[in-house]
Design an enzyme around this catalytic site. Sequence first.
Site, PDB file in Angstrom:
ATOM      1  N   GLU A 467       0.764  -1.210   0.173  1.00 17.20           N
ATOM      2  CA  GLU A 467      -0.108  -0.089  -0.137  1.00 17.20           C
ATOM      3  C   GLU A 467       0.698   1.161   0.052  1.00 17.20           C
ATOM      4  O   GLU A 467       1.529   1.449   0.881  1.00 17.20           O
ATOM      5  CB  GLU A 467      -0.891   0.089   1.312  1.00 17.20           C
ATOM      6  CG  GLU A 467      -1.886   1.198   1.397  1.00 17.20           C
ATOM      7  CD  GLU A 467      -2.485   1.622   2.660  1.00 17.20           C
ATOM      8  OE1 GLU A 467      -2.803   2.564   3.005  1.00 17.20           O
ATOM      9  OE2 GLU A 467      -2.397   0.434   3.315  1.00 17.20           O
ATOM     10  N   ASP A 540      -1.555  -0.861   5.634  1.00 17.04           N
ATOM     11  CA  ASP A 540      -1.514  -0.401   6.869  1.00 17.04           C
ATOM     12  C   ASP A 540      -2.610  -0.963   7.845  1.00 17.04           C
ATOM     13  O   ASP A 540      -3.358  -1.587   7.442  1.00 17.04           O
ATOM     14  CB  ASP A 540      -1.843   0.961   6.803  1.00 17.04           C
ATOM     15  CG  ASP A 540      -0.937   1.851   6.188  1.00 17.04           C
ATOM     16  OD1 ASP A 540       0.260   1.275   5.940  1.00 17.04           O
ATOM     17  OD2 ASP A 540      -1.046   3.285   5.476  1.00 17.04           O
ATOM     18  N   ASP A 542      -4.680   0.025   9.751  1.00 19.94           N
ATOM     19  CA  ASP A 542      -5.975   0.919  10.094  1.00 19.94           C
ATOM     20  C   ASP A 542      -7.075   0.606   9.389  1.00 19.94           C
ATOM     21  O   ASP A 542      -7.064  -0.338   8.585  1.00 19.94           O
ATOM     22  CB  ASP A 542      -5.414   2.211   9.964  1.00 19.94           C
ATOM     23  CG  ASP A 542      -4.896   2.580   8.523  1.00 19.94           C
ATOM     24  OD1 ASP A 542      -4.983   1.868   7.451  1.00 19.94           O
ATOM     25  OD2 ASP A 542      -4.327   3.995   8.254  1.00 19.94           O
ATOM     26  N   ASP A 544      -8.495   2.053   6.751  1.00 19.16           N
ATOM     27  CA  ASP A 544      -8.231   2.294   5.297  1.00 19.16           C
ATOM     28  C   ASP A 544      -7.334   1.119   4.809  1.00 19.16           C
ATOM     29  O   ASP A 544      -7.851   0.450   3.635  1.00 19.16           O
ATOM     30  CB  ASP A 544      -7.536   3.600   5.010  1.00 19.16           C
ATOM     31  CG  ASP A 544      -8.346   4.735   4.977  1.00 19.16           C
ATOM     32  OD1 ASP A 544      -9.469   4.379   4.779  1.00 19.16           O
ATOM     33  OD2 ASP A 544      -7.879   5.741   5.107  1.00 19.16           O
TER      34      ASP A 544
END
Length: 685
Positions: A467, A540, A542, A544
Site C-alpha cells: 500500500e 497499513d 488501520d 483504510d
Amino acid sequence: MTASAESLYGVDDLTHLEGLEAVRKRPGMYIGSTDSRGVTHLFNEVVDNSTDEGVAGHATRIVVTLHADGSVQVDDDGRGIPTGVHAKTGLSGVELVLTRLHAGGKFGGSGYKTSGGLHGVGASAVNALSLRLDVTVKRDGKVHQMSFAHGEPGVFDGPGPKAKFVRQSGLHVTGKMKRGEATGTSIRYWHDARYFEAGAALDTEAVRTKLRNTAFLVPGVTYVLRDATGGSISEETFHFPNGLADMVEFLSPAGDRPVCGTLVVTGEGTYKENVADENGVMQSNVERRAEVEVAFRWGTGYERTIECFTNTIRNVHGGTHRKGFDRAALKALQEAISKTRGLLKPKEDMPTLDDVLEGMTAVIHVRIPEPQFTSQTKDELSTAGITKVIQGVVERQIKAWAEDRRTRTEAKTVLQKIVDAARVRLTQKQQKDAARRKTALEGAAMPAKLVDCRTTGVARSELFLVEGDSALGSARLARVSEYQALLPLRGKILNVQKASLADTLKNAEIASIVQVLGAGTGRTFDLSAMRYGRVILMADADVDGSHIRTLLITLFARYMRPVIEDGRLYAAMPPLHKITTRGRNPETIFTFTQREMEQTVSRLEKAGKQVVTPVPRFKGLGEMDAEELWETTMNPATRSVRRITLDDVEAAEAALELLMGEKVEPRRAWLVESAERVDQEAIDA
C-alpha cells in the site's frame, strides 16, 4: 520515343470489333464471368425477356425446358417479338434484337413501362455465345421461325448444332396459328463451350431458384420447369398468388418462429434524373415514377435474410433501394422506441441498424423505368433517386404500423426484441474488449514500478502488494532481493464485485497485478503460469488498510480464485504500536491492537519496567524504518501473516456479495442488525 518504337505501334494495330464479335472477344464483360455462373447468366437473360412480358400484363405462363442434349428452351405466351421490318436497318424485329447490340424495345418506347432489360445486350449476347439458337414467334396469326449459328442467321437442315448450316438472312413464316392458339415467343439455344471455362455448365438449382423467386415477384405468372437432363422428364410449377408475403415465408429460416405478422409495404413515388431522348440529347431533371413493394417480418432467431430486386432482376449486392430501406427502418423504429415508455433505460444507447435487422427476413422490390446498374450482370442497383422514394414509403408505413391500435402490441414485441439485441451486442462488445485488454496485459512488458526478485522459481518467491509509494522505500531496503518482489499500489483499487470485467481491466492498479502475476484472469486463469509462490497483501494496520485488503481479496476471489484455493494468498500483519522500556535491559515490543497494547503496558509496569510514554503508534507502513519493517512484517522467521482461505465457498460468496455487492439495502440492514456486536473500545479511531 525512338523511331523504332514508333514503328511498333501504328494505325494498323487499331481494331474495330463489329456486331457480336465484341461479345465473343470479351464475354466476361457481357455475362459477368466465363464459369458456370456465366452459363447460367445466359439463361437468365432469356427468361428475363419473357418475364418482362408478364410484368407488362401480356404473359401468364412461362415454360422452361432443360433438354437432354444440353440445350435450354424458354416459351412464353406473351405478345411475341415484333416480326415487322425495321425501317432503319431493313431487318425484321426478331433478327434485329438477336444480332445487334443495344437493340430492343426497352429504351423508353411504349413497349414496356418497366423491364429488367437495360442495354439491349442480353438476347444478342446469348446468340453470340451459342452454337445454335432457334426462335419461334407466334404473332399476327402466323408462326415465324429463324435460326442462328454463332450469331449468324441461316437455316439448319436437321436438329441440333451439328446439322448442316447455310447462311441466310430473313425471318420465315412456317405456318398459320391454330384457332385459339396463344401468341408468344420460344427460344432454344445451345451454348458454345469454347467461350467458357472447362467444366462450366448450367446450374440446375440456380435455374430452379430463379424461377421460384420470379414467381414470387410476379404473382400473375405461372412458371414451369421441365427437366429432361436426367433422361426422364420431371416437372415443377411455381405460382404464388400472395407474392412477396409468400416469399418472406419461404425465405424465413427453418424453425424460426415469427415475432410478428408479415408487413407488406406498397407505394409509389417520383424522382428526377437526366435522360437522353430519342435523338441522344440529354434532358435534365426528367421526372420518373417508381413502384415500391416490400415485405418483411422478424423471427425469434438472429439471422437476417434480405433479398433485393429491380424489375424482377435479383440484385445480389443490393444497391440504392436497399440503402433507402435500411434508412427508413432505422429511423422509424428508433423513433418508435424513443416514444415507447419503459423500453430503454436512462443513458442507454439507441439500437443501431444491425440491431434493427437482427432476425429479419425481407424482400425489397422496385419497378422503375430504365434502371441503372453497376454492371451488365445487374448485381447492384445504382439509380440514385430511388433511395428517397423507398425511404419515404417504408418510413411512413412502419410508423403507422407502430402507432396503430390494432398492431401496437405486436409492434411493441418487435421493439423489445430490437432493444434486447442492442443490449446483447453491447455486452458482447464489452466482453471482446475485455478479452483483448486481458490478452494485451498478459503479453505486455512488466510495469516499471515493479521491484522484482532474482529467483525464477516459485518455491520461495513471494510478491508483496504494498500500500502506497511511501512504504515501498522501507520495503525495498528491508526485503531479501533474492526471493521477495514488491509491487506498490496507489490508493484503493476498484470494487470488482460491482464492476464488469471490462471496467476491472481498465483499472491501472488491477491491470498491473494481472501483468505481474502473468497467469490471466477468470476462466482462463492458469495457476501453473503464476510467477510467484505466494502473494502477500501488505497494507497499513488501520481502517483504510483493512478496506484495501478487502478490495484485493475480492479481486482474487472473483478473478483469480485458484490462488486462494491453493493457499497462496496471505495478508501481512504489520504492528500498530511500538512499546519500548528504559533501563539496563531495554525491550522493544510490537503490538497489533489497542487492547493488546494496553495489556502489554500494564504487564510491563507490574514487572517494574519503565515504559516510554506515550506509546507511539504507526500511522502507516511508511513510518517504519527498514529494520522494523523487516523484523515485524517481512522476515519469514519472525513475521505474522494470515492465510486467506475459502473453507466455506457459499458463505464466502454470500459475504462478498453482502459487503461489496451492488445492493445497498441488505448491507445497510446487516450493519444496523450487527451494531450491538461491535466493541466500541476496539474501534481503531
